[in-house]
Scaffold this motif. Structure first.
Motif, PDB file in Angstrom:
ATOM      1  N   GLU A   1       0.798  -1.214   0.000  1.00 27.33           N
ATOM      2  CA  GLU A   1       0.000   0.000   0.000  1.00 27.33           C
ATOM      3  C   GLU A   1       0.837   1.273   0.000  1.00 27.33           C
ATOM      4  O   GLU A   1       0.326   2.348  -0.252  1.00 27.33           O
ATOM      5  CB  GLU A   1      -0.966  -0.003   1.186  1.00 27.33           C
ATOM      6  N   ASN A   2       2.133   1.159   0.279  1.00 29.44           N
ATOM      7  CA  ASN A   2       2.967   2.361   0.214  1.00 29.44           C
ATOM      8  C   ASN A   2       2.974   2.924  -1.197  1.00 29.44           C
ATOM      9  O   ASN A   2       3.007   4.149  -1.395  1.00 29.44           O
ATOM     10  CB  ASN A   2       4.396   2.053   0.681  1.00 29.44           C
TER      11      ASN A   2
ATOM     12  N   GLU B   1      -0.417   4.705  -1.787  1.00 32.20           N
ATOM     13  CA  GLU B   1      -0.459   6.033  -1.176  1.00 32.20           C
ATOM     14  C   GLU B   1       0.174   7.084  -2.084  1.00 32.20           C
ATOM     15  O   GLU B   1      -0.287   8.225  -2.154  1.00 32.20           O
ATOM     16  CB  GLU B   1       0.266   6.010   0.175  1.00 32.20           C
TER      17      GLU B   1
END
Length: 401
Positions: A9-10, A13
């Motif tokens: 999910e980095n 983002e």
């Protein structure tokens, strides 16, 4: 949603702020590093935020889309699936396989027909076709193999030295989580990725006829990862083994490997003259597991190369610009810069001998500025600083950001 997508999910983002912005979102990286899964994650995110959205997904690797050979085929496919009265999102996986794809993208972007997301496994996607036609109208996101922290999560392993050695041996290709972490199976899978890159991303794209020579050069570069690159020296080495390969051919083949993201080049920086040197540089592999598979498997005698490679990739994942330092007769493994931040890093397996301690710390002590300096090793005694220079265990370093 599958945990395989959730863990990265980095990257999500970083991309979400660009959703619905009038620029093409370009997701690049080596084959099998998770670009397709990440694109699906983006689709899931958009659909959850806008249930009425119309998502058009095309993968050039799927048989149902083999009819899409050029930009005209692409336009026919997309036009048939566009919907009126809703927001349209276009996702194209491995777009470099579509001839003149940029013509279609430019048309859709200029007419604001859809929000566009593409993936590609060749850096010329940015430096060539797309950059020429879409200057200033795209944003790039590079996906890398798993970090050590991600590796631990994907394989449900503790963050300890045993897991670290598995990471050094098998690398961070995401699909390995579905396979036993043992040499034969992992090597078979990594070899299949390597062969696909050589045949599809290099041989077909650049019309390379001597695949055997390309493989030999790649093996040589894998075996000498982290050393300074010289096309003339490599050419002379091949001549000594009765194989003819000119410096120009070596440079061409190296550029193909760089374009396919299998290797990365680190420029040299002269700390005395304070300038980037145009010749030489070091080569590191995008994935240490793939590097190991190319040379026939992980060997403890290669640990120094693997450690340096792991440190380099950790810095790159954390958005550092990395150089190989040179200061008169001394070498600094890495100079890492990120905005106003800067640090100097030496990498060693273990500091068992006085001359090793003197070499690694001495090189850093010769630098007279106040930026952080550190030596990264596998020593159990790491953590004890030496004249202001940090001594960090690899396990701790690979968990820093």
């Amino acid at each position: 949603m599958d945990n395989l997508m959730l863990e990265r999910e980095n990257y999500l983002e970083q991309l979400t702020v660009w959703i619905d912005k009038p620029v093409i979102k370009v997701i690049i990286g080596q084959r099998r590093v998770g670009k397709s899964m990440f694109m699906i994650q983006v689709m899931e995110h958009i659909c959850s935020s806008n249930p009425d959205a119309n998502s058009i997904y095309i993968s050039t690797e799927n048989e149902e889309y083999q009819h899409i050979r050029n930009y005209e085929d692409l336009q026919k496919e997309v036009n048939a699936r566009l919907k009126k009265g809703v927001k349209n999102y276009l996702f194209i996986d491995e777009i470099q396989d579509i001839a003149e794809f940029e013509r279609a993208l430019r048309s859709y972007l200029s007419k604001n027909k859809c929000d566009i997301y593409i993936t590609g496994s060749n850096s010329q996607l940015m430096s060539g076709e797309l950059a020429t036609f879409m200057s200033g109208r795209y944003v790039e996101f590079k996906i890398h193999p798993l970090s050590f922290t991600e590796f631990c999560f994907f394989h449900n392993l503790p963050k300890n030295n045993d897991t670290l050695l598995k990471y050094f041996r098998y690398g961070g290709m995401p699909f390995l989580r579905h396979l036993p972490l043992e040499d034969f199976t992992a090597n078979e899978y990594l070899q299949s990725i390597y062969n696909t890159i050589l045949l599809r991303d290099i041989a077909e794209r650049y019309d390379v006829r001597n695949i055997h020579l390309l493989k030999k050069l790649t093996q040589f570069m894998a075996d000498s990862a982290g050393t300074f690159f010289s096309s003339l020296s490599i050419s002379n080495y091949f001549k000594s083994t009765n194989q003819q390969i000119s410096p120009k051919t070596i440079l061409d083949y190296a550029s193909y490997l760089l374009n396919s993201f299998i290797i990365n080049q680190v420029e040299r920086y002269n700390l005395v003259g304070k300038k980037v040197l145009t010749s030489g540089g070091k080569m590191y592999f995008e994935d240490v597991g793939l590097r190991n598979a190319i040379v026939g498997g992980f060997k403890l005698t290669d640990i120094q190369k693997v450690l340096e490679n792991a440190v380099y990739m950790h810095l790159v994942r954390n958005k550092y610009k990395v150089f190989a330092g040179q200061m008169r007769d001394k070498e600094i493994d890495f100079i890492a810069e990120r905005g106003s931040e800067k640090c100097y890093i030496q990498v060693a397996y273990k500091l068992l001998l006085d001359k090793t301690i003197e070499r690694e710390f001495g090189s850093l002590l010769s630098i007279k500025d106040n930026f952080p300096k550190m030596v990264v090793t596998m020593d159990e005694m790491a953590g004890i600083d030496y004249q202001g220079i940090k001594h960090i265990h690899m396990l701790d370093f690979l968990q820093q950001k």
